[in-house]
Design a protein around this motif. Structure first.
Motif, short mmCIF file in Angstrom:
data_model
loop_
_atom_site.label_atom_id
_atom_site.label_comp_id
_atom_site.label_asym_id
_atom_site.label_seq_id
_atom_site.Cartn_x
_atom_site.Cartn_y
_atom_site.Cartn_z
N CYS A 35 8.14 15.79 -13.41
CA CYS A 35 9.61 15.24 -13.10
C CYS A 35 10.38 15.16 -14.21
N SER B 264 -5.49 10.35 -2.02
CA SER B 264 -5.82 9.13 -2.63
C SER B 264 -4.59 8.06 -2.34
N SER B 265 -4.97 6.96 -2.31
CA SER B 265 -3.92 5.88 -2.03
C SER B 265 -4.04 4.78 -2.87
N ASP B 266 -2.94 3.93 -3.24
CA ASP B 266 -2.91 2.77 -3.98
C ASP B 266 -2.74 1.56 -3.20
N LYS B 267 -3.23 0.39 -3.51
CA LYS B 267 -2.84 -0.69 -3.00
C LYS B 267 -2.90 -1.84 -4.06
N ILE B 268 -1.85 -2.69 -3.76
CA ILE B 268 -1.75 -3.88 -4.54
C ILE B 268 -1.64 -4.94 -3.54
N PHE C 167 0.77 -1.20 -0.11
CA PHE C 167 0.10 0.04 -0.09
C PHE C 167 0.86 1.13 0.04
N CYS C 168 0.23 2.10 -0.48
CA CYS C 168 1.04 3.48 -0.89
C CYS C 168 0.37 4.71 -0.62
N ASP C 169 0.86 5.58 0.20
CA ASP C 169 -0.10 6.91 0.15
C ASP C 169 0.77 7.84 0.59
N GLU C 170 0.46 9.10 0.84
CA GLU C 170 1.50 10.28 0.79
C GLU C 170 1.96 10.37 2.51
N HIS C 171 1.08 9.71 3.29
CA HIS C 171 1.27 9.76 4.79
C HIS C 171 2.45 8.51 5.01
N ARG C 172 1.97 7.44 4.61
CA ARG C 172 2.69 6.26 4.99
C ARG C 172 3.77 5.87 4.23
N ASN D 21 10.74 12.72 -2.95
CA ASN D 21 10.43 13.34 -4.20
C ASN D 21 10.82 12.37 -5.46
N PRO D 22 9.88 11.92 -6.11
CA PRO D 22 10.27 11.01 -7.33
C PRO D 22 11.05 11.61 -8.29
#
Lengths: 254, 714
Positions: B626, B122-126, A110-115, A147-148
């Motif tokens: 970027c 928003s968040s992503d999950k796999i 899981f991926c979000d800006e906070h975690r 920062n990507p």
């Protein structure tokens, strides 16, 4: 890039009494100052139940941190992270409580800006003293989102080492499961004789049991520390190498 | 109804570049099975493992199948129907091991209802669902900052794509952004918080847009990344690799280029001085070889591997099936085709570049029986008279023409080929590993293409579905059949010595063979290298062995520390190879825009396809803040016309595409290139000549090879 940016690896656990808890978190530091930040002061261990506690081998059981120094950096494993305390609590809460986690060794990201980006691999160990006769654990690799645009996107770190990460986590999980199984087989003979098994019986005794006892290995956390360090070191090495990878050397215009 | 909508909808916002007549979305990439010899597989992919190649052909589970679910949270926390699915679309070809009930999927998508609201935009999950062999990826977002209700776009695909999912996630993420925006726009337009529960049935243009993004962008992207095997790049200091490379270069220059055309030196100079660094720096840079003949293209790709990077470092895994005892099935194959791939001894001692007075006329000399292994004398004369049309006799006949014409009519030679296949000579080829090298000669004009046909007859393998090259093509590659002309009028001053002199003893020969590149069998998947052994060793070392430790006493800053000793992993780090292979591949029947190096079938459309994909790259780069580079380049190599050109596309201030084409080689002449490049070509030419003359001295070979692929000497 700094080694502190590689990420950190944690062994987490869903405690019957206390909910999602961190058992051990391994972080790496590029210098002694940074390393000192990671080391924990003496803290009361009474508040931790047996299954939540990072148990170190006797007679060092009062120690608060595990440290290894490798070349020019340090790896530190502790019960909790002094510098990423809140982040880590958010991560484990999400993993164990907010998401539908499978404890079958399959990866979940899981991926979000906070975690940031987290890769969690869950597993469970059979234990008659736990709720539902099983204890749930998760190995979580966390990569903080940077920062990507700096070319070191977290997804790139994960994708460059995907096979390695998945294989090495599952190797550790397999090891723990095999040890736990062997220990259970040893114990179950006595237990089954007295109790006649636990099948369809309510388990009222929810006793906290340490992972070290489940696998019958007082050094298990030291072993996990070493393996976590190995994984993080490899991620760091690959990251550094991506920056100056080879190829057609000196292919410059004449 | 929806299907019709999908076909007819004109979604201006999804047309990547304005009103051009480009098809919307990605080129749907399809892999097709194609024939490749085992040795070539080893050269290009480091393994001849069938699983790697058969997967492409037969076992493609997904075939672009997916299941798209769009769902929303209604805010009735206590209700069973808190999560509502508004769209559940499965493509017809989506087959999974087990059916997953929608309720289970809802659990995975939204998780537990006990949660803290974190207002992440928003968040992503796999999520991997092991029981069903699928991967579920989800984008969760909110209508606005105030809303606490989540909307989810989820997609199930086969777990085959898992290893590439993280690799192409930045792309997927931007497509999911597009879908998210479409949904948000729809909600804003209708001034509502919720999507209609029968959204799919309403035939909205937004449904079609989201579906199309998946069908034509995300899924082709995933299969484009995951199915094509990626090249394995041998270590640059590996002697067998360098020797094989030299062999291929020599053969190309002698047989394919000939004395007048300087195709290869120009191409290699272009790569070395200019394009290789571009290719390394910018993933938008490509090399595309357009050809009608996969064998020639694959050989050229092998030559180009020296200029790519990063190369593998460390020890190569050797195959267990050593040269001495190949599997019976593989043996036949590798002898029919691999006879000519046999290393280092392919050129006869009197091989040379020969120019006859009358051009490359087909000689009518009798073959020397001591050299001729494939003696099919009666057929040979028949063939020779048959395959030499009168038009060819006028001046320009060449050995290439000979083989091309043979090749173009191979269908009518069934009996002839069968005869060759059954002839005693082919049997003597089978034992060629045991006979002295001098006898290992394929003196018929049987080309690779035909050998593939022979393989086909024997091994019932599929031959590349390709049109036969026309006579105007110089495609056919009479690789190791030394042209009869070569023996006609040898010119001693141009003679190139045999790379490896005859071995004095059988033992010496065997030692030599052991070091050859065809023995390699790297452990790998389609897109990654696997180093299981080193992981096992490390695990035994770090986890199984009991740790040794010490203590540091506590002070005011920290508590007691358990100091665990760990061996320095420096050694391991130095040998570290990148696990993920770069997106370079060999011949694929269809152009795959996600690969930086490839060869594909030449069609009237192929060049346009490349250019469209370049424009697409720039369109994506625009969306990505970027990415600073606003240009993309492709080196287009046409083997048919022997043309090398560099196409560069940039965007001007008005956001229009400007295409520049720089001809490097056209009509056999060097195009308008810089003076530096001209001198670079000369240098490369010189180095190549030296390299071809260098034979036994390994050190000299390595240093010359490095001179060619690196810039050390200039």
């Amino acid at each position: 890039m700094s080694v502190d940016d590689v990420g950190f690896l944690s062994l987490t656990h869903f405690c019957d009494k206390h909910g999602p808890k961190v058992l051990m978190v391994t972080q790496i530091a590029s210098d002694l100052d940074r390393c000192n930040e990671l080391l924990l002061p003496e803290y009361p261990k009474d508040s931790y139940c047996d299954s939540c506690l990072l148990r170190l081998p006797e007679p060092k059981s009062d120690a608060t941190s595990i440290r290894s120094s490798i070349d020019d950096f340090y790896s530190v494993s502790t019960q909790y992270s002094s510098i990423r305390y809140q982040l880590l609590s958010m991560i484990i809460k999400k993993t164990f409580s907010e998401e539908t986690m499978s404890y079958d060794g399959s990866p979940f990201m899981f991926c979000d800006e906070h975690r940031g980006l987290n890769l969690a691999v869950g597993f469970k160990l059979e234990d008659v003293h736990a709720r539902g006769n099983e204890r749930r654990y998760c190995l979580i690799l966390s990569l903080e989102k940077r920062n990507p645009c700096d070319g070191n996107d977290v997804f790139k770190t994960l994708s460059d080492n995907w096979q390695f990460i998945i294989e090495s986590l599952s190797k550790l999980i397999d090891h723990i499961k095999i040890q736990a199984r062997e220990q259970l087989n040893r114990r179950q003979t006595d237990f089954a004789q007295i109790m006649g098994g636990t099948y369809l019986r309510e388990n009222k005794q929810k006793l906290p049991v340490s992972l070290a006892d489940i696998v019958n290995d007082q050094l298990i956390f030291l072993r996990i520390h070493k393996w976590n360090t190995f994984i993080l070191t490899r991620l760091k090495a690959v990251q550094v190498e991506t920056v100056d990878s080879d190829g057609p050397k000196g292919a410059v215009k004449p | 109804m929806l299907g019709r909508l999908l076909r007819t909808s004109s979604l201006s916002e999804f047309v990547p570049f304005g009103s051009s007549n480009v098809t919307v979305g990605e080129e749907v990439f399809q892999n097709e099975p194609f024939y490749m010899t085992d040795d070539l597989k080893t050269l290009l992919y480091g393994t001849r493992d069938k699983a790697l190649f058969e997967r492409i052909a037969n076992d493609r589970l997904h075939n672009g199948g997916f299941r798209l679910i769009i769902s929303q949270e209604l805010g009735h926390v206590t209700s069973r129907n808190n999560y509502q699915v508004v769209l559940d679309h499965s493509s017809v070809n989506f087959h999974t091991g087990a059916h997953i009930p929608l309720n289970e999927l809802k659990d995975y998508i939204f998780g537990s209802s006990i949660r803290t609201i974190d207002y992440s935009a928003s968040s992503d999950k796999i999520k991997v669902v092991k029981s069903a062999n699928i991967v579920l990826f989800t984008r969760i977002f909110y209508l606005n900052e105030k809303s606490t209700l989540r909307i989810a776009i989820s997609c199930c695909v086969t777990d085959d794509v898992l290893p590439v999912l993280t690799e192409c996630w930045p792309h997927i993420s931007s497509f999911l952004d597009q879908c998210e925006n479409t949904l948000l726009k729809y909600l804003a337009k209708n001034d509502t918080q919720f999507l209609p529960h029968d959204w799919k049935a309403r035939n909205c243009i937004e449904v079609a847009a989201v579906l199309q993004t998946f069908q034509r962008k995300i899924i082709p992207l995933l299969s484009g990344y995951s199915d094509t095997p990626r090249l394995f790049l041998y270590p640059m200091d590996s002697i067998p690799y360098i020797k094989t490379w030299v062999k291929y270069v020599t053969n190309w220059i002698e047989l394919k280029d000939g004395p007048r055309v300087r195709f290869l030196p120009i191409l290699l100079a272009k790569l070395r001085y200019d394009f290789a660094s571009l290719l390394k720096e910018n993933s938008n840079t490509r090399i595309v070889i357009l050809t009608g003949n996969m064998n020639v293209a694959n050989r050229l790709i092998f030559i180009l591997t020296a200029f790519l990077g990063p190369h593998f470092r460390g020890t190569l895994h050797k195959s267990i099936n050593s040269q001495g005892c190949p599997s019976p099935a593989g043996r036949k194959m590798s002898n029919m085709s691999g006879a000519s791939d046999f290393p280092f001894e392919l050129k006869p001692s009197n091989s040379s570049i020969t120019e006859t007075n009358k051009g490359w006329e087909i000689p009518r000399i009798k073959r020397d029986p001591t050299f001729s292994v494939t003696s099919v004398s009666s057929d040979e004369t028949g063939v020779q008279t048959f395959i030499q049309p009168s038009s060819l006799k006028s001046g320009a006949s060449s050995v290439q023409y000979l083989s091309s014409s043979l090749n173009s009519a191979y269908g009518s030679y069934g009996s002839w080929f069968k005869k060759v296949a059954q002839s005693p000579s082919s049997r003597s080829n089978e034992s060629s590993h045991e006979v002295p090298p001098i006898l290992h000669r394929n003196s018929s004009s049987t080309s690779f293409h035909q050998q593939a046909v022979l393989g086909n007859i024997n091994g019932s393998q599929r031959v590349t579905p390709q049109p036969s090259p026309t006579i105007a093509e110089y495609e056919e590659y009479p690789w190791f059949s030394p042209s009869p002309i070569a023996r006609d009028q040898p010119r001693p001053e141009k003679r190139i010595p045999t790379p490896i002199s005859s071995y004095t003893t059988e033992k010496e020969r065997r030692t030599h063979l052991q070091s050859e590149i065809y023995d390699v069998d790297m452990k790998r998947t389609v897109n990654r290298l696997i180093d299981e052994d080193s992981l096992n060793d490390a695990f035994a070392d770090l986890v199984i062995d009991p740790p040794s430790y010490d203590t540091t006493v506590s002070n005011e800053k920290h508590g007691e520390i358990v100091e665990v000793n760990m061996a320095s992993p420096r050694k391991q780090r130095n040998n570290q190879n990148q696990e993920l292979l770069r997106r370079f591949t060999s011949y694929t029947p269809h152009y795959n825009q996600w690969f930086q190096l490839q060869a594909c079938q030449i069609t009237t459309e192929s060049e346009n396809k490349v250019i469209h994909s370049m424009k697409r790259d720039l369109t994506y780069a625009d969306q990505d803040p970027c990415k600073k580079d606003k240009s993309t380049s492709t080196l287009l190599i046409s083997l048919r016309s022997r043309e090398i050109k560099q196409v560069t596309i940039v965007r001007d201030t008005n956001n229009r595409f400007i295409q520049r084409t720089k001809k490097i080689l056209q009509n056999g002449k060097v195009g308008p290139v810089s003076r530096a490049m001209l001198s670079g070509i000369e240098t490369t030419d010189q180095h190549l000549k030296k390299l071809m003359e260098c034979n036994n001295d390994n050190e000299a070979l390595v240093s010359l090879f490095n001179d060619i692929v690196t810039c050390a000497s200039t």
